[in-house]
Design a protein around this motif. Structure first.
Motif, mmCIF file in Angstrom:
data_model
loop_
_atom_site.group_PDB
_atom_site.id
_atom_site.type_symbol
_atom_site.label_atom_id
_atom_site.label_comp_id
_atom_site.label_asym_id
_atom_site.label_seq_id
_atom_site.Cartn_x
_atom_site.Cartn_y
_atom_site.Cartn_z
ATOM 1 N N ILE A 259 -27.680 -18.777 -4.093
ATOM 2 C CA ILE A 259 -27.476 -17.404 -4.564
ATOM 3 C C ILE A 259 -26.131 -16.865 -4.073
ATOM 4 O O ILE A 259 -25.389 -16.201 -4.815
ATOM 5 N N LYS A 260 -25.793 -17.172 -2.837
ATOM 6 C CA LYS A 260 -24.528 -16.693 -2.278
ATOM 7 C C LYS A 260 -23.324 -17.281 -3.009
ATOM 8 O O LYS A 260 -22.261 -16.672 -3.080
ATOM 9 N N LEU A 261 -23.506 -18.501 -3.532
ATOM 10 C CA LEU A 261 -22.399 -19.169 -4.227
ATOM 11 C C LEU A 261 -22.165 -18.622 -5.634
ATOM 12 O O LEU A 261 -21.162 -18.961 -6.278
ATOM 13 N N CYS A 262 -23.068 -17.811 -6.122
ATOM 14 C CA CYS A 262 -22.999 -17.351 -7.516
ATOM 15 C C CYS A 262 -22.011 -16.220 -7.750
ATOM 16 O O CYS A 262 -21.764 -15.838 -8.909
ATOM 17 N N ASP A 263 -21.455 -15.640 -6.709
ATOM 18 C CA ASP A 263 -20.511 -14.538 -6.868
ATOM 19 C C ASP A 263 -19.304 -14.987 -7.698
ATOM 20 O O ASP A 263 -18.735 -16.064 -7.467
ATOM 21 N N ASP A 264 -18.927 -14.156 -8.671
ATOM 22 C CA ASP A 264 -17.748 -14.391 -9.527
ATOM 23 C C ASP A 264 -17.881 -15.619 -10.421
ATOM 24 O O ASP A 264 -16.880 -16.153 -10.908
ATOM 25 N N ILE A 265 -19.094 -16.116 -10.602
ATOM 26 C CA ILE A 265 -19.308 -17.281 -11.475
ATOM 27 C C ILE A 265 -19.882 -16.795 -12.804
ATOM 28 O O ILE A 265 -20.817 -15.996 -12.847
ATOM 29 N N ASP A 266 -19.298 -17.284 -13.897
ATOM 30 C CA ASP A 266 -19.697 -16.796 -15.216
ATOM 31 C C ASP A 266 -20.107 -17.964 -16.101
ATOM 32 O O ASP A 266 -19.408 -18.331 -17.043
ATOM 33 N N PHE A 267 -21.230 -18.596 -15.765
ATOM 34 C CA PHE A 267 -21.795 -19.646 -16.585
ATOM 35 C C PHE A 267 -22.854 -19.042 -17.499
ATOM 36 O O PHE A 267 -23.693 -18.246 -17.053
ATOM 37 N N GLU A 268 -22.869 -19.458 -18.747
ATOM 38 C CA GLU A 268 -23.948 -19.008 -19.622
ATOM 39 C C GLU A 268 -25.279 -19.627 -19.184
ATOM 40 O O GLU A 268 -26.327 -18.997 -19.283
ATOM 41 N N ASN A 269 -25.219 -20.858 -18.735
ATOM 42 C CA ASN A 269 -26.432 -21.563 -18.333
ATOM 43 C C ASN A 269 -26.493 -21.731 -16.806
ATOM 44 O O ASN A 269 -26.860 -22.782 -16.295
ATOM 45 N N LEU A 270 -26.108 -20.693 -16.082
ATOM 46 C CA LEU A 270 -26.042 -20.746 -14.617
ATOM 47 C C LEU A 270 -27.384 -21.127 -14.006
ATOM 48 O O LEU A 270 -27.460 -22.014 -13.140
ATOM 49 N N ASP A 271 -28.461 -20.488 -14.460
ATOM 50 C CA ASP A 271 -29.787 -20.767 -13.901
ATOM 51 C C ASP A 271 -30.199 -22.217 -14.133
ATOM 52 O O ASP A 271 -30.816 -22.844 -13.261
ATOM 53 N N GLU A 272 -29.831 -22.751 -15.301
ATOM 54 C CA GLU A 272 -30.181 -24.142 -15.613
ATOM 55 C C GLU A 272 -29.453 -25.104 -14.675
ATOM 56 O O GLU A 272 -30.023 -26.108 -14.225
ATOM 57 N N ILE A 273 -28.175 -24.817 -14.400
ATOM 58 C CA ILE A 273 -27.381 -25.683 -13.509
ATOM 59 C C ILE A 273 -27.967 -25.672 -12.105
ATOM 60 O O ILE A 273 -28.136 -26.724 -11.465
ATOM 61 N N ILE A 274 -28.298 -24.480 -11.606
ATOM 62 C CA ILE A 274 -28.873 -24.371 -10.260
ATOM 63 C C ILE A 274 -30.214 -25.101 -10.202
ATOM 64 O O ILE A 274 -30.500 -25.827 -9.247
ATOM 65 N N GLN A 275 -31.026 -24.942 -11.247
ATOM 66 C CA GLN A 275 -32.329 -25.599 -11.269
ATOM 67 C C GLN A 275 -32.186 -27.119 -11.304
ATOM 68 O O GLN A 275 -32.939 -27.851 -10.654
ATOM 69 N N GLU A 276 -31.186 -27.579 -12.060
ATOM 70 C CA GLU A 276 -30.942 -29.033 -12.128
ATOM 71 C C GLU A 276 -30.564 -29.587 -10.754
ATOM 72 O O GLU A 276 -31.075 -30.630 -10.333
ATOM 73 N N LYS A 277 -29.670 -28.868 -10.056
ATOM 74 C CA LYS A 277 -29.265 -29.304 -8.718
ATOM 75 C C LYS A 277 -30.444 -29.204 -7.743
ATOM 76 O O LYS A 277 -30.606 -30.043 -6.854
ATOM 77 N N ARG A 278 -31.236 -28.170 -7.910
ATOM 78 C CA ARG A 278 -32.430 -27.995 -7.065
ATOM 79 C C ARG A 278 -33.390 -29.168 -7.252
ATOM 80 O O ARG A 278 -33.965 -29.689 -6.289
ATOM 81 N N ASN A 279 -33.551 -29.589 -8.496
ATOM 82 C CA ASN A 279 -34.427 -30.731 -8.784
ATOM 83 C C ASN A 279 -33.891 -32.010 -8.156
ATOM 84 O O ASN A 279 -34.662 -32.857 -7.688
ATOM 85 N N GLU A 280 -32.559 -32.174 -8.171
ATOM 86 C CA GLU A 280 -31.943 -33.342 -7.536
ATOM 87 C C GLU A 280 -32.257 -33.358 -6.033
ATOM 88 O O GLU A 280 -32.578 -34.398 -5.461
ATOM 89 N N LEU A 281 -32.129 -32.176 -5.435
ATOM 90 C CA LEU A 281 -32.428 -32.059 -4.003
ATOM 91 C C LEU A 281 -33.889 -32.395 -3.729
ATOM 92 O O LEU A 281 -34.204 -33.180 -2.817
ATOM 93 N N ILE A 282 -34.790 -31.824 -4.517
ATOM 94 C CA ILE A 282 -36.223 -32.043 -4.307
ATOM 95 C C ILE A 282 -36.580 -33.517 -4.488
ATOM 96 O O ILE A 282 -37.427 -34.053 -3.763
ATOM 97 N N TYR A 283 -35.928 -34.174 -5.431
ATOM 98 C CA TYR A 283 -36.183 -35.614 -5.653
ATOM 99 C C TYR A 283 -35.874 -36.407 -4.391
ATOM 100 O O TYR A 283 -36.664 -37.273 -3.967
#
Length: 305
Positions: free
Chosen positions: A56-80
């Motif tokens: 969440i802290k890294l999201c400042d000034d970031i303008d991705f249309e699919n921001l939540d999807e990218i974070i979730q994808e990385k989160r899934n990688e971590l959980i794996y």
């Protein structure tokens, strides 16, 4: 220009997510894959929560249309990756618990071998433990049979043992000096993490486990500042003595704390000036005992004064 900056910033954001994952998993100091057995199980959810908070802290000034999807994808990688380590360490923890149960049951049989009703109950507890372990580890019948055979041998040995023989078979754990020093530093550097620890019984003697558990308890009381101040004071003495060897350092720490305990047993309380006096005395004695040319100088100077 703005589009270029935006593109770079967005790509950097993905890199930062990868860096965060690498830090959480592989950092030498707190990387999840460095945790073993029960500690790995207990800390898994905390790693995911830390990722969520830091992402969440890294999201400042970031303008991705699919921001939540990218974070979730990385989160899934971590959980794996967490799940892989979690499962391997869960198996280790289960084995440790199982082996501890069997070892204790054999000891109980040895101590109570003349009481058949009791030893029969203990034996049935062992069979239940084997059934439990086989279930959680999904062991086949062949492996279960080998576990039962091994358990039967231990019970027969316990029944045929002499009094106290079984107690002597349990090796005394010698404290891992590096682990001891790391735990002691953690009290000052990360109190919250220290308070959450279940100490590694393979790296600490029973005496030292009791020592650190006592500190855990006292950190939750009015003694908190006194405990930390005492550690800092002893650390200053260690620095003054220029102690580098971990075993020697621990020896000095325990000598000083024994001085403190003895003083408290003889007096109503231990003030800072008392601590300073005792530490100065112990430093001199410690230096004498570790010097080839200055053996017992402290006591000789007292006698000759």
């Amino acid at each position: 220009m703005n589009n270029l900056a935006k593109s770079i910033r967005n790509l950097e954001f993905i890199n930062n997510l990868d860096n965060l994952i690498n830090e959480l998993l592989y950092s030498k100091e707190k990387g999840y894959v460095n945790l073993n057995s029960k500690q790995a199980i207990d800390e898994a959810i905390n790693v995911v929560e830390e990722f969520d908070n830091e992402a969440i802290k890294l999201c400042d000034d970031i303008d991705f249309e699919n921001l939540d999807e990218i974070i979730q994808e990385k989160r899934n990688e971590l959980i794996y990756q967490i799940k892989k380590h979690y499962n391997s360490q869960a198996a280790i923890w289960a084995k440790e618990v199982y082996e501890n149960i069997i070892s204790n049951l054999a000891l109980y049989v040895s101590i109570n071998k003349t009481n058949k009703n009791y030893t029969d109950k203990i034996y049935n507890r062992g069979l239940c433990a084997i059934s439990w372990y086989s279930g959680v580890m999904n062991l086949d019948k062949k492996v279960q049979t080998e576990l039962i055979k091994d358990f039967n041998k231990k019970i027969i040995n316990a029944l045929n043992s002499k009094d106290n023989d079984f107690l002597k078979q349990k090796p005394k754990i010698k404290t891992d000096s590096k682990y001891f020093i790391e735990l002691r530093k953690l009290i000052l550097e990360n109190e919250e993490k220290f308070l959450s620890l279940n100490f590694d019984t393979k790296k600490l003697s029973n005496e030292d486990i009791t020592y650190f558990k006592k500190i855990q308890n006292e950190l939750n009381t009015y003694k908190k500042n006194f405990i930390k101040d005492t550690i800092i004071l002893i650390d200053c003495a260690i620095e003054s003595l220029n102690l580098k060897n971990e075993d020697t350092t621990i020896d000095f720490i325990k000598q000083v704390e024994n001085d403190f305990r003895y003083y408290i047993s003889q007096n109503s309380k231990l003030e800072l000036e008392n601590q300073l006096e005792l530490i100065k005395k112990r430093m001199q004695i410690f230096q004498d005992n570790n010097s080839k040319n200055a053996k017992n100088n402290y006591f000789k100077s007292l006698i000759n004064s």
